[in-house]
Design a protein around this motif. Structure first.
Motif, PDB file in Angstrom:
ATOM      1  N   VAL A 309      44.939  21.106  50.705  1.00 51.76           N
ATOM      2  CA  VAL A 309      45.063  20.575  52.070  1.00 51.76           C
ATOM      3  C   VAL A 309      46.530  20.480  52.497  1.00 51.76           C
ATOM      4  O   VAL A 309      46.821  20.420  53.687  1.00 51.76           O
ATOM      5  N   LYS A 310      47.455  20.465  51.531  1.00 50.75           N
ATOM      6  CA  LYS A 310      48.881  20.484  51.849  1.00 50.75           C
ATOM      7  C   LYS A 310      49.425  21.910  51.916  1.00 50.75           C
ATOM      8  O   LYS A 310      50.638  22.114  52.019  1.00 50.75           O
ATOM      9  N   ARG A 311      48.505  22.907  51.843  1.00 50.00           N
ATOM     10  CA  ARG A 311      48.842  24.330  51.991  1.00 50.00           C
ATOM     11  C   ARG A 311      49.756  24.813  50.877  1.00 50.00           C
ATOM     12  O   ARG A 311      50.624  25.662  51.071  1.00 50.00           O
ATOM     13  N   GLY A 312      49.556  24.270  49.695  1.00 50.68           N
ATOM     14  CA  GLY A 312      50.300  24.765  48.541  1.00 50.68           C
ATOM     15  C   GLY A 312      49.598  25.921  47.868  1.00 50.68           C
ATOM     16  O   GLY A 312      50.220  26.701  47.145  1.00 50.68           O
ATOM     17  N   LEU A 313      48.283  26.065  48.088  1.00 50.25           N
ATOM     18  CA  LEU A 313      47.488  27.157  47.565  1.00 50.25           C
ATOM     19  C   LEU A 313      46.176  27.198  48.346  1.00 50.25           C
ATOM     20  O   LEU A 313      45.892  26.340  49.181  1.00 50.25           O
ATOM     21  N   ARG A 314      45.394  28.218  48.058  1.00 46.02           N
ATOM     22  CA  ARG A 314      44.053  28.317  48.643  1.00 46.02           C
ATOM     23  C   ARG A 314      43.040  28.272  47.508  1.00 46.02           C
ATOM     24  O   ARG A 314      43.281  28.797  46.417  1.00 46.02           O
ATOM     25  N   ILE A 315      41.898  27.629  47.751  1.00 45.86           N
ATOM     26  CA  ILE A 315      40.856  27.509  46.741  1.00 45.86           C
ATOM     27  C   ILE A 315      39.540  28.017  47.309  1.00 45.86           C
ATOM     28  O   ILE A 315      39.322  28.033  48.527  1.00 45.86           O
ATOM     29  N   SER A 316      38.670  28.473  46.400  1.00 46.60           N
ATOM     30  CA  SER A 316      37.373  29.014  46.827  1.00 46.60           C
ATOM     31  C   SER A 316      36.341  27.922  47.031  1.00 46.60           C
ATOM     32  O   SER A 316      35.388  28.102  47.783  1.00 46.60           O
ATOM     33  N   VAL A 353      50.093  19.586  38.401  1.00 45.06           N
ATOM     34  CA  VAL A 353      48.886  20.421  38.415  1.00 45.06           C
ATOM     35  C   VAL A 353      49.199  21.802  38.974  1.00 45.06           C
ATOM     36  O   VAL A 353      48.704  22.824  38.477  1.00 45.06           O
ATOM     37  N   PHE A 354      50.040  21.857  39.992  1.00 41.64           N
ATOM     38  CA  PHE A 354      50.420  23.159  40.551  1.00 41.64           C
ATOM     39  C   PHE A 354      51.116  24.014  39.492  1.00 41.64           C
ATOM     40  O   PHE A 354      50.823  25.198  39.328  1.00 41.64           O
ATOM     41  N   GLY A 355      52.061  23.401  38.761  1.00 42.65           N
ATOM     42  CA  GLY A 355      52.744  24.156  37.721  1.00 42.65           C
ATOM     43  C   GLY A 355      51.806  24.622  36.631  1.00 42.65           C
ATOM     44  O   GLY A 355      51.970  25.724  36.083  1.00 42.65           O
ATOM     45  N   ARG A 356      50.796  23.840  36.344  1.00 40.14           N
ATOM     46  CA  ARG A 356      49.820  24.225  35.318  1.00 40.14           C
ATOM     47  C   ARG A 356      48.993  25.422  35.793  1.00 40.14           C
ATOM     48  O   ARG A 356      48.747  26.357  35.016  1.00 40.14           O
ATOM     49  N   ILE A 357      48.571  25.396  37.044  1.00 43.04           N
ATOM     50  CA  ILE A 357      47.776  26.515  37.578  1.00 43.04           C
ATOM     51  C   ILE A 357      48.638  27.765  37.670  1.00 43.04           C
ATOM     52  O   ILE A 357      48.184  28.881  37.404  1.00 43.04           O
ATOM     53  N   GLU A 358      49.895  27.589  38.039  1.00 45.31           N
ATOM     54  CA  GLU A 358      50.799  28.731  38.179  1.00 45.31           C
ATOM     55  C   GLU A 358      51.003  29.455  36.861  1.00 45.31           C
ATOM     56  O   GLU A 358      51.274  30.674  36.851  1.00 45.31           O
ATOM     57  N   GLU A 359      50.892  28.744  35.735  1.00 42.16           N
ATOM     58  CA  GLU A 359      51.083  29.370  34.425  1.00 42.16           C
ATOM     59  C   GLU A 359      49.928  30.291  34.045  1.00 42.16           C
ATOM     60  O   GLU A 359      50.086  31.136  33.157  1.00 42.16           O
ATOM     61  N   GLU A 360      48.767  30.131  34.666  1.00 45.69           N
ATOM     62  CA  GLU A 360      47.619  30.974  34.329  1.00 45.69           C
ATOM     63  C   GLU A 360      47.836  32.401  34.850  1.00 45.69           C
ATOM     64  O   GLU A 360      48.375  32.607  35.944  1.00 45.69           O
ATOM     65  N   ARG A 361      47.378  33.388  34.078  1.00 49.85           N
ATOM     66  CA  ARG A 361      47.529  34.788  34.467  1.00 49.85           C
ATOM     67  C   ARG A 361      46.502  35.130  35.541  1.00 49.85           C
ATOM     68  O   ARG A 361      45.302  34.935  35.345  1.00 49.85           O
ATOM     69  N   PRO A 362      46.955  35.650  36.704  1.00 50.14           N
ATOM     70  CA  PRO A 362      45.994  35.940  37.782  1.00 50.14           C
ATOM     71  C   PRO A 362      45.225  37.237  37.539  1.00 50.14           C
ATOM     72  O   PRO A 362      45.707  38.151  36.870  1.00 50.14           O
ATOM     73  N   VAL A 363      44.031  37.271  38.074  1.00 51.09           N
ATOM     74  CA  VAL A 363      43.202  38.485  38.092  1.00 51.09           C
ATOM     75  C   VAL A 363      42.934  38.801  39.558  1.00 51.09           C
ATOM     76  O   VAL A 363      42.216  38.061  40.244  1.00 51.09           O
ATOM     77  N   GLU A 364      43.561  39.879  40.030  1.00 52.61           N
ATOM     78  CA  GLU A 364      43.479  40.233  41.444  1.00 52.61           C
ATOM     79  C   GLU A 364      43.914  39.061  42.321  1.00 52.61           C
ATOM     80  O   GLU A 364      43.240  38.664  43.274  1.00 52.61           O
ATOM     81  N   ASP A 365      45.064  38.474  41.954  1.00 53.20           N
ATOM     82  CA  ASP A 365      45.680  37.379  42.705  1.00 53.20           C
ATOM     83  C   ASP A 365      44.830  36.114  42.726  1.00 53.20           C
ATOM     84  O   ASP A 365      44.993  35.259  43.597  1.00 53.20           O
ATOM     85  N   ARG A 366      43.956  35.969  41.770  1.00 50.81           N
ATOM     86  CA  ARG A 366      43.151  34.743  41.699  1.00 50.81           C
ATOM     87  C   ARG A 366      43.243  34.160  40.285  1.00 50.81           C
ATOM     88  O   ARG A 366      43.256  34.899  39.304  1.00 50.81           O
ATOM     89  N   ARG A 367      43.292  32.853  40.230  1.00 48.10           N
ATOM     90  CA  ARG A 367      43.384  32.138  38.959  1.00 48.10           C
ATOM     91  C   ARG A 367      42.215  31.174  38.844  1.00 48.10           C
ATOM     92  O   ARG A 367      41.933  30.423  39.788  1.00 48.10           O
ATOM     93  N   ARG A 368      41.567  31.197  37.701  1.00 50.24           N
ATOM     94  CA  ARG A 368      40.469  30.256  37.473  1.00 50.24           C
ATOM     95  C   ARG A 368      41.054  28.864  37.236  1.00 50.24           C
ATOM     96  O   ARG A 368      41.840  28.647  36.308  1.00 50.24           O
ATOM     97  N   ILE A 369      40.680  27.918  38.073  1.00 48.73           N
ATOM     98  CA  ILE A 369      41.229  26.566  37.974  1.00 48.73           C
ATOM     99  C   ILE A 369      40.830  25.889  36.678  1.00 48.73           C
ATOM    100  O   ILE A 369      41.621  25.162  36.060  1.00 48.73           O
TER     101      ILE A 369
END
Length: 592
Positions: A309-316, A353-369
């Protein structure tokens, strides 16, 4: 450094000597002689000689001479006098010695310090131990005359009762107070106006004999200065004072903190938006669940929603199977001061939490939370605890109180001769506490990584426990030491109680938790609160996730949107056309 190392080695050897020795089977004290020469300034030079007999070829190479410094006058009052060791000899030669504190006075070990089967054993047969020391002022003022109070007893070896003769050389002109010798505890003979002989038979407990008191005309002894008298008074009451001071500081600290903890916070009848803005959604999850382990995942998901909601990322979606994309917060905060201020304006838990998600390797620009969640509980919990303590504010008196109580406890243990005994008790308590924590929280323990750590854990701790228990069980705590031992135990309890006060919520912390409870009722629609709007919905959505009422909060939002005849809600922070039933997005937005 060599001196420190030598001192540590001496202490370690003394532990073995006092815990494993059996002096009575190795030495016998046949007789003792003492001479006490009183000067006109009221001090006294004491010289003592002990005839001993060594019975075993293998021994510890030395003996303990106990010098009492607490004297008892005729009225039963106790007082201390200064002690200054002048010399220690064995068989007429200067000998190595080591001085320890004790409640009645001092214990001086004379001889080579070593373990059994070493070459420094004393030879079997007769021997002689000599010790010389100076006592502080032994004169007090009573009205228009002065009173010389002299100890009828002095040193003894290992508490063994032997025949003893004490010769006093005193200034002439004094009158002996014979009334204080009834019943006679020793034989006293005045050989000359300035010489008194005291004979103590074998078997008499010389530590408890009352003082010999002699009246003198005023001016016989040099008057002590006022600062000297104050120092003597302090020396008489020093140990008792510091023994009381530690528990007193603990009680004072608790007395000042408990009233503020009991004070009820201002009752809240509605949601306080200012309090909500100062609390992270992660902390709200922990407060609402009363710091239970189940709050960790809710705090994580609430922080993810807060980032969205603070526009730091988008979620599904807001479910556990959600995916994140467009992690733009880190890049955005590098563009300028405004972006950086916005980024660092987020709570620490949300940024973590943002830094933790950022460390995950993306698959087609998506990261599993959910992948970012694994193994993250402890770090997130520590961050939320830091935020909660920051709300509490700094307690600037806690650390000074702890260090003061610790210093006073160590001082009491040192001057009462209970330093090693107290350390043994403390070791047992710490080992017991570690065992309890290991049983309650086995997940916090990591296994040994090498052989040395394994040996230290499996052998070192049990050995330390056995040594401490053996020392406690074989060391006698005399009656005079018992009050000070109780004071030391109270100091140990105080060191635990003072930090424990931090676990009691302050009125401000309780007010924040009460606000979370009211917020839960507002999100459920049970009480009135801020007017519904898109901004209001997004602002409180992370808190709804934290309190596990996001479904009800979204239903209230959808009902409001329909009543306002608004178009479908299509937030830019949500991926896809439809969530798992919590938030709906128009098809037009999905096509975009």
């Amino acid at each position: 450094m060599p001196r420190i190392f030598s001192w540590l080695m001496s202490c370690a050897i003394l532990v073995l000597l006092t815990s494993c020795s059996d002096f009575d089977k190795e030495f016998t004290v046949r007789s003792a002689k003492s001479t006490i020469d009183v000067s006109l300034d009221g001090t006294a030079l004491v010289s003592e000689s002990f005839d001993i007999s060594v019975k075993k070829m293998e021994n510890y190479g030395g003996v303990y001479v106990d010098i009492p410094q607490r004297f008892t006058d005729a009225s039963g009052g106790s007082h201390w006098r200064d002690f200054n060791l002048v010399a220690a000899r064995r068989d007429g030669r200067d000998e190595h010695y080591f001085k320890e504190n004790n409640v009645p006075g001092y214990s001086i070990y004379i001889g080579e310090m070593h373990c059994k089967n070493c070459r420094a054993d004393l030879p079997v047969g007769a021997g002689n131990i000599e010790i010389a020391y100076r006592l502080g002022r032994l004169v007090r003022q009573e009205g228009d005359h002065q009173v010389l109070f002299m100890p009828a007893y002095m040193g003894g070896i290992h508490g063994q009762d032997a025949k003893k003769a004490v010769t006093f050389t005193i200034p002439p002109g004094g009158v002996l107070r014979r009334s204080h010798l009834d019943p006679p505890a020793y034989e006293i003979t005045r050989n000359a106006p300035n010489e008194i002989l005291v004979s103590i038979a074998a078997g008499k407990r010389d530590r408890v004999l009352p003082d010999i008191e002699i009246d003198y005309p005023a001016g016989t002894f040099l008057s002590g200065t006022s600062d000297k008298q104050v120092r003597l008074w302090l020396s008489d009451h020093f140990l008792a004072f510091i023994s009381i001071l530690g528990p007193l500081i603990t009680c004072l600290f608790v007395a000042l903190r408990l009233p503020s903890s009991w004070r009820l916070p201002t009752p809240l009848i509605a949601v306080d938006s200012k309090i909500t803005e100062s609390v992270s959604p992660a902390l709200a999850a922990y407060l609402f669940r009363n710091w239970k382990m189940s709050a960790a995942k809710a705090a994580f998901m609430a922080s993810v929603c807060h980032l969205a909601v603070k526009r730091g990322l988008r979620i599904s979606s807001l479910g556990e199977d959600a995916e994140a994309s467009d992690l733009s917060a880190k890049q955005a905060r590098k563009k300028g001061k405004v972006a950086r201020a916005k980024w660092y304006g987020l709570p620490a838990a949300t940024r973590l939490v943002f830094g933790r998600i950022e460390e995950e390797r993306p698959v087609e620009d998506r990261r599993r939370i959910l992948y970012a969640w694994y193994g993250f509980e402890d770090e997130l919990h520590a961050t939320v605890v830091a935020e909660y303590r920051k709300v509490r504010g700094k307690d600037r008196w806690m650390l000074p109180a702890i260090f003061s109580i610790l210093a006073l406890g160590v001082a009491v243990a040192y001057f009462s001769g209970l330093l090693i005994f107290s350390a043994a008790i403390l070791g047992i308590l710490l080992i017991s506490l570690a065992a309890v924590m290991a049983l309650l929280h086995p997940e916090r323990l990591s296994g040994p990584t090498d052989v040395r750590q394994m040996l230290g854990l499996c052998l070192g701790i049990p050995a330390l426990t056995i040594l401490s228990l053996y020392y406690i069980g074989t060391t006698e705590v005399i009656s005079e030491q018992q009050p000070y031992l109780m004071a030391i135990l109270l100091d140990m309890a105080g060191i635990v109680v003072v930090p424990a006060m931090l676990r009691i919520p302050t009125p401000k912390q309780r007010q924040i938790r009460n606000n979370m409870l009211n917020l839960n009722r507002y999100l459920l629609g049970e009480i009135d609160g801020p007017t519904m709007s898109i901004e209001c919905y997004e602002h409180y959505l992370p808190f709804a996730v934290a309190l596990d009422v996001q479904h009800y909060w979204t239903e209230r939002f959808n009902f409001w949107r329909e009543s306002e005849k608004m178009d479908a809600y299509a937030p830019d922070w949500l991926i896809g056309s439809q969530t798992d039933g919590i938030i709906k997005v128009s098809s037009k937005s999905a096509e975009e």
